[in-house]
Design an enzyme around this catalytic site. Structure first.
Site, mmCIF file in Angstrom:
data_model
loop_
_atom_site.group_PDB
_atom_site.id
_atom_site.type_symbol
_atom_site.label_atom_id
_atom_site.label_comp_id
_atom_site.label_asym_id
_atom_site.label_seq_id
_atom_site.Cartn_x
_atom_site.Cartn_y
_atom_site.Cartn_z
ATOM 1 N N GLN A 1 -1.447 -16.959 -4.379
ATOM 2 C CA GLN A 1 -2.151 -15.518 -5.624
ATOM 3 C C GLN A 1 -2.463 -15.027 -6.941
ATOM 4 O OE1 GLN A 1 -1.603 -13.607 -1.184
ATOM 5 N NE2 GLN A 1 -3.115 -12.111 -2.612
ATOM 6 N N ARG B 1 -3.850 -7.799 3.588
ATOM 7 C CA ARG B 1 -4.472 -6.837 2.530
ATOM 8 C C ARG B 1 -5.169 -5.546 2.634
ATOM 9 N NH1 ARG B 1 -10.301 -9.622 5.553
ATOM 10 N NH2 ARG B 1 -11.327 -8.783 4.029
ATOM 11 N N CYS B 2 -3.475 -5.027 1.899
ATOM 12 C CA CYS B 2 -3.853 -3.812 1.437
ATOM 13 C C CYS B 2 -3.115 -4.111 -0.303
ATOM 14 C CB CYS B 2 -2.717 -3.324 2.187
ATOM 15 S SG CYS B 2 -1.447 -3.504 2.501
ATOM 16 N N GLU C 1 -9.595 -4.306 0.673
ATOM 17 C CA GLU C 1 -8.555 -4.202 1.639
ATOM 18 C C GLU C 1 -9.121 -2.750 2.251
ATOM 19 O OE1 GLU C 1 -5.544 -4.695 -1.157
ATOM 20 O OE2 GLU C 1 -5.627 -6.549 -0.672
#
Lengths: 800, 199
Positions: A236, A383-384, A756
């Site tokens: 990522q 996912r945050c 998110e």
């Protein structure tokens, strides 16, 4: 009329901000034409498999690789001793700690990397891995962070012996990593002493895993003649990987090329650098051949970057009307055997200090202790943004606990404590400046949409009926997220500020290529970035190619995680587009023989003010940029922008969930889930909808089933998809979505980021609904995940 | 994962005969389905293997046993063992205390308390099956011990050797895998309806 039709056609063709433009990525994905790391096949490529420890804590007495090396088709077996001369047996983590690449004399978690077997293909490598003989001497195991801090607890990290100061200050125990505090402790303590009402609640956010569909992996290829290293990797943050590889290998970054091809989901799992990557690089350099290493599903679930494992104690002080006076939080954070959290350098608990939430809380204090245990390392943001899910969970649970104590409705108590619209920008007691928000209309819109009063009336009726087989729970969250890390004054990784970048080149025919420092893992960057460029520069989105993930072509950027692509790189895209537009204006003025100030920009052309017939389209201007520019101007039409955001962005939402829980079986049905999100300016409503569905589904997964439990011997028990809950369309509830728009005042296009929020906001919403179902029986909290067994146990403990 | 086992078995033999069974490590091991002693290092140290089928997977453990304490008078034995599966993915350890108590002139009770620790793949993937599999293994083990005891009793000087031998059940060196799996499945289905496990 004709003019309007023409304008509409131009607008449609442009596909700018606000259009539900179809995803450019989908044709290749739905036809199976994606290009993932495991699709990379190079001539002479070898395959590697890790030998892993079955023990959670053991001394390695010896490693015998003789039989494995003798196995036909095996090219190399690497152990820590092979990496030592290169000083690569340990590597730095993003959190300022070190991590063993291959176990150096001891293992400290189950499935830790012990040896790396390289063979002709993955099957030979797997067979040979079983021939590596490792003699272990078992050591006592500790998987509970509280037991890890007892005086006589086993020493998990003998390499840190005598080091009383870590990357984040003093260590108070041999298994202690850091203590991080923020806020005014004295004022907060006083507010608690003076309070009319206080509540306290302990809660555990279990250890979970992002579990992307594609596991982690890499292909390393070293060209000994050129001295170039190319690594295809599921990352990522490819540029950060290049810097880390450069630091580790002493190869100059100019000789390293990191390529993130298509990525099958990341969710934080693919931010870090893992031992497999390092070993593949070393093996390629040593053997002079490309080496591929791809994780199995169980390796992914049990070794590469878990999320959360936060033991939180929250306290609220309030007056009798429910107005909150102070928040106090103590956290014991289980980081596993190595501190490999992905957080900005200065913040070992990430942005946990957003935990005052959407509420005007005058005093707050947070203390977080990081602890080593015999579990695999991680602590990434699933996912945050960094530790934001934990923070939002805490405050959204605590406000419900307070509501129950005071017998105030759970929607009403939120309204009484909201930061008001006119208070923005709002400085929180923990030092963050919320950019914009408008919480009351968002909540009221949701309450009206679901007919909240009728739901509460139905709940009261069911509670009064002892024959009703189900319990009805209503959960509400009104959360604020913090995304877009971040301003370089407070955020860096390995000393590099968390800016992001965009480079745009407009070709003579008016089409363009744009490259960014981010990397899409499903977010749809190829689609949405082009929409920003279209609106800002007048080049039709269909004429723009968006490229990411190749460090040899893309400008340096910090990557995609923490919903930072739109807030940071999206801003760079807008600003680079504006630079293109301003150069285009000068060229148009030159072509039209007017002053640049006499021109106005209209979708895809510059028109002379007061004489709209005189105009030059971007296509015409692009051609001229290569043959007819004003005196003194450089030829060409391109721009680069590195954007260092002045602040974070603060998306928010109001969610409501209705659950029906069967009293006798614990089986839970999510009857309704209504999600209103405000992410500021909406670039592509269709992609936003898809992102919200994805985030809600992963939130549902965490709340209702995901967990990586350990037994006392340090066995990780959630390491397969038979044990680890990954919802399919069969289990996933129906989602209802809605929105309001409160743009960010400091972002060039007012966008805040969205992917998110639904994860962050939905998890406490499910928890609040589950607790609400039992609230009339005195329950203020019970821990996730709410699988039927756990819910049944809870119901049984209440005598149901 | 840790499995604690506390089982006892009444044997139709004198305590001294029962004890002679227990102190013969090789003999005892042969009663455990899939297990065998491969080497007697010295009087108190042994090497052996055990192959266990756990659901779809078969794991073979190779390990060492040590008789830490043995008291023929009190008829107690303390054995510890440690092993790893041949693929390196799992480890196991055993701590067993067994005692033979006299109940009557021709009856004794063999009881054992053991703690088995399992780590690695077997524990991670097979935890759901471990309890049932262990129960089944022990059931077969006890059946085999009982058969051996009866065989010993039958071969005692006072008994008529030939017919008794013929009557004694044969100790199965290789246990019936299909029947074994069927019992596990049956137990699993029974457990769904809350009935106590068989065996």
């Amino acid at each position: 009329m004709d003019q309007n039709v023409e304008n509409h056609e131009r607008l449609e063709k442009l596909e700018g901000i606000g259009c539900s433009r179809k995803r450019r990525e989908d044709p290749r994905f739905i036809q199976g034409k994606g290009n993932y790391v495991d699709d990379i096949k190079l001539p002479g490529m070898l395959f590697a498999v890790m030998v892993r420890s079955p023990y959670a804590h053991a001394k390695i007495k010896s490693i015998d690789t003789t039989k494995a090396k003798a196995h036909p088709g095996v090219h190399a077996v690497l152990t820590a001793d092979d990496l030592k001369p290169l000083k690569l047996h340990w590597m730095p983590t993003l959190a300022g700690d070190v991590q063993a690449v291959l176990a150096d004399g001891y293992v400290s978690f189950q499935n830790q990397e012990v040896a790396f077997v390289v063979a002709d293909d993955r099957y030979v490598a797997a067979d040979a891995a079983e021939l590596v003989e490792v003699d272990y001497e078992e050591l006592p195991v500790v998987v509970d962070p509280f037991k890890a801090l007892l005086p006589d607890a086993p020493v998990i990290r003998p390499d840190l012996d005598g080091k009383n100061v870590g990357a984040h200050g003093a260590r108070k125990h041999h298994n202690h990593i850091f203590n991080w505090q923020i806020g005014d402790k004295d004022k907060t303590d006083r507010a608690f002493s003076d309070a009319e009402v206080t509540v306290a609640q302990d809660m555990h956010y279990p250890r979970v895993h992002p579990c992307p569909l594609e596991t982690c992996g890499s292909v390393a290829s070293y060209d000994a003649i050129r001295g170039d290293l190319t690594v295809w990797i599921t990352s990522q943050a490819p540029h950060v990987v290049r810097t880390v590889v450069g630091l580790l290998s002493s190869i100059p970054e100019s000789k390293i090329r990191i390529i993130s091809p298509d990525i099958g989901g990341g969710f934080g799992n693919k931010v870090g650098v893992y031992p497999g990557y390092v070993c593949a690089i070393v093996a390629s350099i040593v053997l002079g051949r490309p080496v591929k290493w791809i994780e199995s599903r169980s390796e992914n679930l049990t070794t590469t970057a878990f999320a959360r494992d936060y033991w939180m104690s929250g306290e609220l002080a309030a007056d009798k009307s429910g107005k909150i006076k102070a928040l106090r939080v103590n956290v014991t954070a289980d980081h596993g055997a190595f501190d490999a959290c992905a957080d900005p350098t200065k913040w070992p608990a990430g942005m946990f200090h957003v935990c005052t939430g959407s509420y005007d809380i005058p005093n707050a204090h947070v203390s977080v202790d990081g602890v080593y245990t015999n579990k695999f390392p991680g602590g990434v943001s699933y996912r945050c943004s960094f530790r934001v899910t934990e923070a939002v969970y805490l405050v959204e649970r605590m406000i419900d606990v307070l509501a129950q104590k005071l017998n105030i409705d759970k929607a009403e108590i939120r309204k009484r404590n909201f930061i008001k619209y006119e208070q923005f920008p709002y400085l929180t007691p923990l030092g963050l400046e919320f950019d914009s928000g408008n919480y009351m209309p968002a909540l009221e819109k949701v309450l009206e949409a679901v007919d909240y009063n009728a739901l509460r009336a139905e709940q009261a009726q069911k509670r009064a009926d002892p024959t009703c087989p189900t319990l009805m729970g209503i959960g509400i969250t009104t959360f604020t997220e913090i995304v877009g890390a971040g301003p370089s004054k407070s955020c860096d990784i390995l000393g590099i500020g968390m800016f992001d970048s965009c480079e745009i080149r407009v070709h003579p025919d008016g089409s363009a290529i744009a490259r960014m420092g981010t990397i899409s893992q499903g977010q749809g960057h190829q689609t949405t970035y082009a929409q920003i460029i279209a609106s800002e520069s007048g080049i039709a989105a269909s004429q723009i190619a968006v490229e990411e993930g190749d460090t040899s072509t893309a400008p340096y950027g910090l990557g995609t995680y923490g919903s930072r692509s739109t807030p940071v790189a999206g801003a760079a895209v807008a600003r680079a587009s504006r630079k293109i537009r301003e150069k285009a204006r000068k060229i148009a003025a030159h072509l039209l023989e007017v002053s640049p100030d006499d021109l106005e920009f209209d979708l895809d052309q510059f028109k002379v003010k007061g004489d709209p017939a005189k105009a030059k389209t971007m296509k015409e201007i692009a051609w001229a940029a290569y043959n007819n520019v004003p005196d003194g101007m450089e030829m060409g039409l391109e721009a680069v922008d590195y954007y260092d955001p002045p602040n974070f962005t603060f998306p928010f939402g109001a969610y409501l969930c209705v659950v029906d829980v069967h009293k006798k079986t614990g089986e839970t049905k999510v009857r309704r889930f209504y999600a209103l999100d405000d992410c500021g300016t909406r670039i592509n409503p269709m992609i936003i909808e898809g992102q919200i569905h994805g985030g809600l589904t992963e939130g549902f997964a965490v709340a209702m089933g995901q967990e990586l439990p350990y037994d006392e011997q340090g066995n990780v028990l959630g390491g397969t998809l038979m044990d680890y809950f990954l919802p399919t369309s069969m289990e996933t509830p129906h989602w209802e979505t809605d929105f309001t728009v409160t743009p960010s005042p400091h972002h060039p296009i007012g966008a805040k980021g969205v992917a998110e929020s639904p994860h962050v906001g939905s998890i406490p919403c499910f928890s609040n609904a589950m607790v609400d179902a039992f609230a009339h029986l005195g329950t203020t909290h019970f821990n996730m995940p709410y699988n039927s067994y756990r819910v049944w146990q809870h119901a049984k403990s209440l005598g149901l | 994962m840790k499995v604690e086992l506390d089982k006892s078995l009444t044997l139709p033999v004198a305590a001294s005969t029962g004890w002679s069974l227990v102190e013969n490590i090789e003999g005892m091991a042969s009663c455990m389905p899939g297990a065998k002693i491969t080497e007697r290092v010295d009087a108190t140290h042994y090497k052996g293997t055990i192959t266990v089928k756990l659901g779809p997977a078969t794991v073979s453990f190779k390990g060492e046993l040590e008789v830490v304490a043995i008291d023929p008078v009190a008829r107690t034995i303390h054995v510890i063992g440690k092993g790893a599966d041949t693929g390196g993915g799992s480890g196991a350890s055993l701590d067993l205390n067994a005692v033979v108590k006299e109940i009557g002139p021709d009856t004794c009770e063999l009881s054992g308390v053991s703690v088995v620790n399992v780590t690695g793949k077997v524990a991670a993937f097979g935890s759901r099956l471990m309890g049932t599999v262990t129960d089944q293994l022990l059931k077969i083990f006890f059946d085999n011990v009982l058969a051996k005891a009866q065989e010993l009793q039958a071969s005692a000087p006072t008994a008529e050797v030939t017919p008794a031998r013929a009557a004694a059940p044969v100790v199965e060196a290789k246990f019936n895998g299909l029947a074994f799996v069927w019992t596990i499945v049956k137990d699993f289905i029974a457990s769904l309806f809350g009935r106590p496990k068989t065996g």
